[in-house]
Design a protein around this motif. Structure first.
Motif, PDB file in Angstrom:
ATOM      1  N   UNK A   5      38.614  42.677  26.233  1.00 38.55           N
ATOM      2  CA  UNK A   5      40.030  42.317  26.252  1.00 38.55           C
ATOM      3  C   UNK A   5      40.689  43.197  27.312  1.00 38.55           C
ATOM      4  N   UNK A   6      41.324  42.562  28.296  1.00 39.00           N
ATOM      5  CA  UNK A   6      41.906  43.289  29.412  1.00 39.00           C
ATOM      6  C   UNK A   6      43.394  42.966  29.492  1.00 39.00           C
ATOM      7  N   UNK A   7      44.231  44.013  29.535  1.00 33.06           N
ATOM      8  CA  UNK A   7      45.670  43.815  29.674  1.00 33.06           C
ATOM      9  C   UNK A   7      46.004  43.689  31.151  1.00 33.06           C
ATOM     10  N   UNK A   8      46.451  42.495  31.559  1.00 35.60           N
ATOM     11  CA  UNK A   8      46.796  42.214  32.951  1.00 35.60           C
ATOM     12  C   UNK A   8      48.316  42.214  33.067  1.00 35.60           C
ATOM     13  N   UNK A   9      48.892  43.086  33.902  1.00 36.24           N
ATOM     14  CA  UNK A   9      50.344  43.135  34.061  1.00 36.24           C
ATOM     15  C   UNK A   9      50.909  41.832  34.605  1.00 36.24           C
ATOM     16  N   UNK A  10      52.163  41.569  34.301  1.00 34.23           N
ATOM     17  CA  UNK A  10      52.831  40.348  34.748  1.00 34.23           C
ATOM     18  C   UNK A  10      52.834  40.253  36.278  1.00 34.23           C
ATOM     19  N   UNK A  11      53.004  41.374  36.966  1.00 34.04           N
ATOM     20  CA  UNK A  11      53.114  41.361  38.424  1.00 34.04           C
ATOM     21  C   UNK A  11      51.767  41.541  39.143  1.00 34.04           C
ATOM     22  N   UNK A  12      50.663  41.347  38.459  1.00 37.33           N
ATOM     23  CA  UNK A  12      49.339  41.486  39.089  1.00 37.33           C
ATOM     24  C   UNK A  12      49.129  40.380  40.114  1.00 37.33           C
ATOM     25  N   UNK A  13      48.454  40.716  41.210  1.00 42.21           N
ATOM     26  CA  UNK A  13      48.173  39.726  42.242  1.00 42.21           C
ATOM     27  C   UNK A  13      46.931  38.926  41.883  1.00 42.21           C
ATOM     28  N   UNK A  14      46.925  37.679  42.297  1.00 45.47           N
ATOM     29  CA  UNK A  14      45.779  36.812  42.031  1.00 45.47           C
ATOM     30  C   UNK A  14      45.866  36.175  40.664  1.00 45.47           C
ATOM     31  N   UNK A  15      44.811  35.448  40.312  1.00 38.22           N
ATOM     32  CA  UNK A  15      44.783  34.799  39.003  1.00 38.22           C
ATOM     33  C   UNK A  15      44.341  35.811  37.930  1.00 38.22           C
ATOM     34  N   UNK A  16      44.354  35.379  36.690  1.00 38.01           N
ATOM     35  CA  UNK A  16      44.045  36.286  35.581  1.00 38.01           C
ATOM     36  C   UNK A  16      42.607  36.797  35.620  1.00 38.01           C
ATOM     37  N   UNK A  56      40.646  37.243  38.380  1.00 37.55           N
ATOM     38  CA  UNK A  56      40.527  38.205  39.474  1.00 37.55           C
ATOM     39  C   UNK A  56      41.216  39.520  39.123  1.00 37.55           C
ATOM     40  N   UNK A  57      42.432  39.430  38.585  1.00 36.92           N
ATOM     41  CA  UNK A  57      43.175  40.635  38.216  1.00 36.92           C
ATOM     42  C   UNK A  57      42.460  41.389  37.096  1.00 36.92           C
ATOM     43  N   UNK A  58      41.935  40.672  36.110  1.00 41.67           N
ATOM     44  CA  UNK A  58      41.192  41.310  35.021  1.00 41.67           C
ATOM     45  C   UNK A  58      39.931  41.989  35.512  1.00 41.67           C
ATOM     46  N   UNK A  59      39.206  41.334  36.412  1.00 41.85           N
ATOM     47  CA  UNK A  59      37.983  41.929  36.979  1.00 41.85           C
ATOM     48  C   UNK A  59      38.320  43.197  37.757  1.00 41.85           C
ATOM     49  N   UNK A  60      39.439  43.186  38.503  1.00 39.50           N
ATOM     50  CA  UNK A  60      39.853  44.375  39.253  1.00 39.50           C
ATOM     51  C   UNK A  60      40.163  45.542  38.320  1.00 39.50           C
ATOM     52  N   UNK A  61      40.784  45.251  37.185  1.00 42.87           N
ATOM     53  CA  UNK A  61      41.087  46.307  36.208  1.00 42.87           C
ATOM     54  C   UNK A  61      39.795  46.888  35.632  1.00 42.87           C
ATOM     55  N   UNK A  62      38.822  46.040  35.330  1.00 44.28           N
ATOM     56  CA  UNK A  62      37.534  46.513  34.813  1.00 44.28           C
ATOM     57  C   UNK A  62      36.825  47.360  35.869  1.00 44.28           C
ATOM     58  N   UNK A  63      36.913  46.971  37.133  1.00 45.52           N
ATOM     59  CA  UNK A  63      36.238  47.706  38.209  1.00 45.52           C
ATOM     60  C   UNK A  63      36.835  49.090  38.433  1.00 45.52           C
ATOM     61  N   UNK A  64      38.007  49.365  37.894  1.00 53.68           N
ATOM     62  CA  UNK A  64      38.610  50.703  38.004  1.00 53.68           C
ATOM     63  C   UNK A  64      37.928  51.712  37.087  1.00 53.68           C
ATOM     64  N   UNK A  65      37.174  51.247  36.114  1.00 54.02           N
ATOM     65  CA  UNK A  65      36.437  52.143  35.215  1.00 54.02           C
ATOM     66  C   UNK A  65      35.384  52.868  36.052  1.00 54.02           C
ATOM     67  N   UNK A  66      35.294  54.172  35.876  1.00 54.11           N
ATOM     68  CA  UNK A  66      34.414  54.999  36.713  1.00 54.11           C
ATOM     69  C   UNK A  66      32.961  54.546  36.701  1.00 54.11           C
TER      70      UNK A  66
END
Length: 126
Positions: free
Chosen positions: A12-23, A25-35
């Protein structure tokens, strides 16, 4: 030599309202921030929960992790949960574990091979 491991996870990934791209892509980018995460492949949406400031997207994806974690899915779960806005629902399976060289390691190996070949060449007679 870097070590990579691929797992299939439902997050479950919280995607901000102002995130760029579709849900996705934005969700995958958030997951990729994990070390521990190298990259996210084949992410698909399994659920949506719209909120006031963000949308919680449930993604199922293949996640490539860096490092040697063996078969311990509890460690994988803990490391993925360390991401801001990321909650692990399940880690289904450990699919692949492989060793791969980084580009820098490959270049170093090629340079070492070239030096060895130069040392093996016969010097001309004087």
């Amino acid at each position: 030599m870097a070590r990579y491991q691929t797992v299939v996870a439902k997050l479950a990934v919280r995607v901000p309202v102002n995130a760029t791209g579709d849900l996705v892509t934005a969700g995958a980018r958030i997951i990729e921030r994990v070390a521990a995460v190298e990259r996210v492949d084949d992410a698909t949406v399994r659920g949506l929960e719209p909120g006031l400031n963000d949308t919680t997207v449930t993604l199922e994806a293949q996640i490539v992790l860096v490092g040697d974690r063996g078969e311990d899915l509890a460690v994988v779960r803990r490391e993925l949960n360390e991401g801001v806005g990321v909650t692990v629902e399940e880690v289904a399976t450990v699919e692949v574990e492989l060793e791969a060289e980084t580009d820098l390691e490959a270049e170093t190996d090629l340079e070492a091979d070239a030096e060895e070949e130069a040392d093996l060449q016969v010097a001309p007679r004087a």
